[in-house]
Design a protein around this motif. Sequence first.
Motif, PDB file in Angstrom:
ATOM      1  N   ASN A  51      43.275 -25.954 -15.327  1.00 18.06           N
ATOM      2  CA  ASN A  51      43.206 -26.889 -14.505  1.00 18.06           C
ATOM      3  C   ASN A  51      43.992 -27.574 -15.558  1.00 18.06           C
ATOM      4  O   ASN A  51      43.189 -28.247 -16.821  1.00 18.06           O
ATOM      5  N   GLU A  81      43.756 -38.569 -21.141  1.00 13.92           N
ATOM      6  CA  GLU A  81      43.723 -38.288 -23.447  1.00 13.92           C
ATOM      7  C   GLU A  81      42.379 -38.130 -24.083  1.00 13.92           C
ATOM      8  O   GLU A  81      41.244 -38.377 -23.182  1.00 13.92           O
TER       9      GLU A  81
ATOM     10  N   LEU B  50      34.336 -33.463 -24.656  1.00  8.93           N
ATOM     11  CA  LEU B  50      33.998 -33.985 -23.023  1.00  8.93           C
ATOM     12  C   LEU B  50      33.814 -35.112 -23.293  1.00  8.93           C
ATOM     13  O   LEU B  50      35.133 -36.364 -22.186  1.00  8.93           O
ATOM     14  N   LYS B  53      36.242 -37.888 -24.083  1.00  7.45           N
ATOM     15  CA  LYS B  53      37.874 -37.770 -23.038  1.00  7.45           C
ATOM     16  C   LYS B  53      37.847 -38.863 -22.224  1.00  7.45           C
ATOM     17  O   LYS B  53      36.688 -39.379 -22.128  1.00  7.45           O
ATOM     18  N   GLU B  54      39.307 -38.856 -22.136  1.00  8.52           N
ATOM     19  CA  GLU B  54      38.996 -40.686 -21.347  1.00  8.52           C
ATOM     20  C   GLU B  54      38.275 -40.053 -19.361  1.00  8.52           C
ATOM     21  O   GLU B  54      38.444 -38.684 -18.743  1.00  8.52           O
ATOM     22  N   MET B  56      38.543 -40.456 -16.524  1.00  3.78           N
ATOM     23  CA  MET B  56      39.309 -40.167 -15.293  1.00  3.78           C
ATOM     24  C   MET B  56      38.990 -39.313 -14.051  1.00  3.78           C
ATOM     25  O   MET B  56      38.226 -38.526 -13.588  1.00  3.78           O
ATOM     26  N   VAL B  58      38.764 -38.567  -9.138  1.00  3.50           N
ATOM     27  CA  VAL B  58      39.602 -39.197  -8.043  1.00  3.50           C
ATOM     28  C   VAL B  58      39.146 -40.352  -7.390  1.00  3.50           C
ATOM     29  O   VAL B  58      39.586 -40.944  -6.564  1.00  3.50           O
ATOM     30  N   VAL B 193      40.690 -21.900  -9.486  1.00  4.27           N
ATOM     31  CA  VAL B 193      41.168 -22.535 -10.515  1.00  4.27           C
ATOM     32  C   VAL B 193      39.682 -22.781 -11.417  1.00  4.27           C
ATOM     33  O   VAL B 193      39.411 -22.127 -12.317  1.00  4.27           O
ATOM     34  N   LYS B 194      38.740 -23.188 -10.776  1.00  3.44           N
ATOM     35  CA  LYS B 194      37.710 -23.771 -11.518  1.00  3.44           C
ATOM     36  C   LYS B 194      36.712 -24.346 -10.161  1.00  3.44           C
ATOM     37  O   LYS B 194      35.375 -24.661 -10.343  1.00  3.44           O
ATOM     38  N   LEU B 197      34.339 -27.219  -9.839  1.00  2.00           N
ATOM     39  CA  LEU B 197      34.571 -28.213 -10.921  1.00  2.00           C
ATOM     40  C   LEU B 197      35.949 -28.560 -11.081  1.00  2.00           C
ATOM     41  O   LEU B 197      36.128 -29.583 -11.736  1.00  2.00           O
ATOM     42  N   THR B 198      36.663 -28.447 -10.318  1.00  2.00           N
ATOM     43  CA  THR B 198      38.275 -28.619 -10.241  1.00  2.00           C
ATOM     44  C   THR B 198      38.145 -30.072 -10.533  1.00  2.00           C
ATOM     45  O   THR B 198      39.492 -30.255 -11.115  1.00  2.00           O
ATOM     46  N   GLU B 199      37.876 -30.573  -9.560  1.00  4.56           N
ATOM     47  CA  GLU B 199      38.529 -32.019  -9.752  1.00  4.56           C
ATOM     48  C   GLU B 199      37.573 -33.327 -10.668  1.00  4.56           C
ATOM     49  O   GLU B 199      38.171 -34.653 -11.088  1.00  4.56           O
ATOM     50  N   TYR B 200      36.114 -32.371 -10.904  1.00  3.81           N
ATOM     51  CA  TYR B 200      35.505 -33.225 -12.375  1.00  3.81           C
ATOM     52  C   TYR B 200      36.923 -33.182 -14.141  1.00  3.81           C
ATOM     53  O   TYR B 200      36.675 -31.884 -13.910  1.00  3.81           O
ATOM     54  N   SER B 201      36.839 -34.336 -14.468  1.00  4.22           N
ATOM     55  CA  SER B 201      37.269 -34.152 -16.227  1.00  4.22           C
ATOM     56  C   SER B 201      36.558 -35.243 -16.521  1.00  4.22           C
ATOM     57  O   SER B 201      35.618 -35.490 -16.543  1.00  4.22           O
ATOM     58  N   LEU B 205      32.601 -33.983 -15.966  1.00  6.55           N
ATOM     59  CA  LEU B 205      32.340 -32.578 -16.974  1.00  6.55           C
ATOM     60  C   LEU B 205      30.778 -32.534 -17.908  1.00  6.55           C
ATOM     61  O   LEU B 205      30.640 -31.144 -17.681  1.00  6.55           O
TER      62      LEU B 205
END
Lengths: 147, 282
Positions: A51, A81, B50, B53-54, B56, B58, B193-194, B197-201, B205
């Motif tokens: 992903n 980033e 984590l 990180k940026e 980001m 949805v 994929v995950k 949690l796919t759309e979390y970053s 996350l």
Amino acid sequence: MFGSFIKKSRAKSPWIMHFDCGSCNGCDIEVLACLTPLYDVERFGIVHVGNPKHADVLLVTGTVNHRNKKVLKNLYDQMPEPKAVIAIGSCGNSGGIFREAYNVVGGVDKVIPVDVYVPGCPAKPEAIIDGVVAGLAKFAQKVEEAK
Amino acid sequence: MQTLILVIIGLVGAPLLGGLIAGLDRRVTAWLQSRQGPPIMQPFYDVAKLFGKEKMVVNQWQILCAWVYLVAAAVAVALFFAQGDLLLIFFVQAIGGVFLVMGALSAKSPYSQVGAQRELLQMLAYEPVLILVFVGFYMVTGSFSIQAVWAQEIPLLAKMPLLYLALCYALTIKLMKSPFDFATSHHGHQELVKGVLTEYSGPYLGLIEVAHWYETILVLGLCALFWHTNVAWMALLIVVTYLLEILVDNTMARMTWRWMLKRVWLIGMGLGVVNLIWLYAR
């Protein structure tokens, strides 16, 4: 203190995503070989994720052509980033023997910025691990400079 | 005052312990696969990275959902350490679970949607089992309060062994382990994929990861209550249970949700109900 722990952690937990831009599968199975018990890259905290939103490092194999360059760009844009890109194998670096074909754009760096080039046809697993480590050092440096 | 100290110990200690358990889990898993595995501190490095990180997202919903999931998990652990009411703990952790599903449903990605549906099915499987376990606690102690457990003379395991087995089913689902890891798994590289949690970053996350550590401690804490009379036996019970979970995780393949519903409802809830009838008839 927490800030420095985050900085230290970046190099200790690179989650990699692997994208195949039409490679012959030679480099791909070498990437996957890194995950096997023989090389066991999880020792270094490297996790292979599927992903782009979870990835820190993008490994690209194969020549970029006009059809998959949009996909490559899209995947790169979806990664938060700080991130690093590593081009793997002759094809990823420059287009390899296919660079003059009419459908081929060239190396990965024609579409997205590349931090580390890993040579070889196919690249050895040792070289790939080395490339990821070099890429991490590079993106740590990039983050420093940005601040 | 004593309760407050216990709550603070729970809130601070649970994620630390949960992270260490996750690290040990990865080491033992690696050992079972004849690898070396990452350092035990690895989960902390992952989460710290984590957080760096940026941000980001949805949509804005995801931020709220990630936070509510974390807060619900933390409150459930705090209630547990405050010797609170088991039913209240159950409802609070269920709210966390629902918000995790809502966060996944708020994104249009098919992976995230399918993950959310499957997570709902998993909740449908483990929540009744948990409720049956709590009913068992009530039938033995005469109260839903954890305080009443400590007043018992003999370990609960002697009175509700089948309910313990049922709780182990719920634990496997809660820990996202095979064969019940189909909403999301730690090796998110399969067809989903995950999952949820796919759309979390990035930091969100990370929040979910910390919430997962809280939940691990909560369910292991519930397991520990089954042998409250002796700390050594309590620890042994948790260690053996967790090692068994890792073994099951490594020897099983992922199954379908129909398989899970059948197994957990028939065997898990069956074990629970038989134990309850036995408690009632005694």
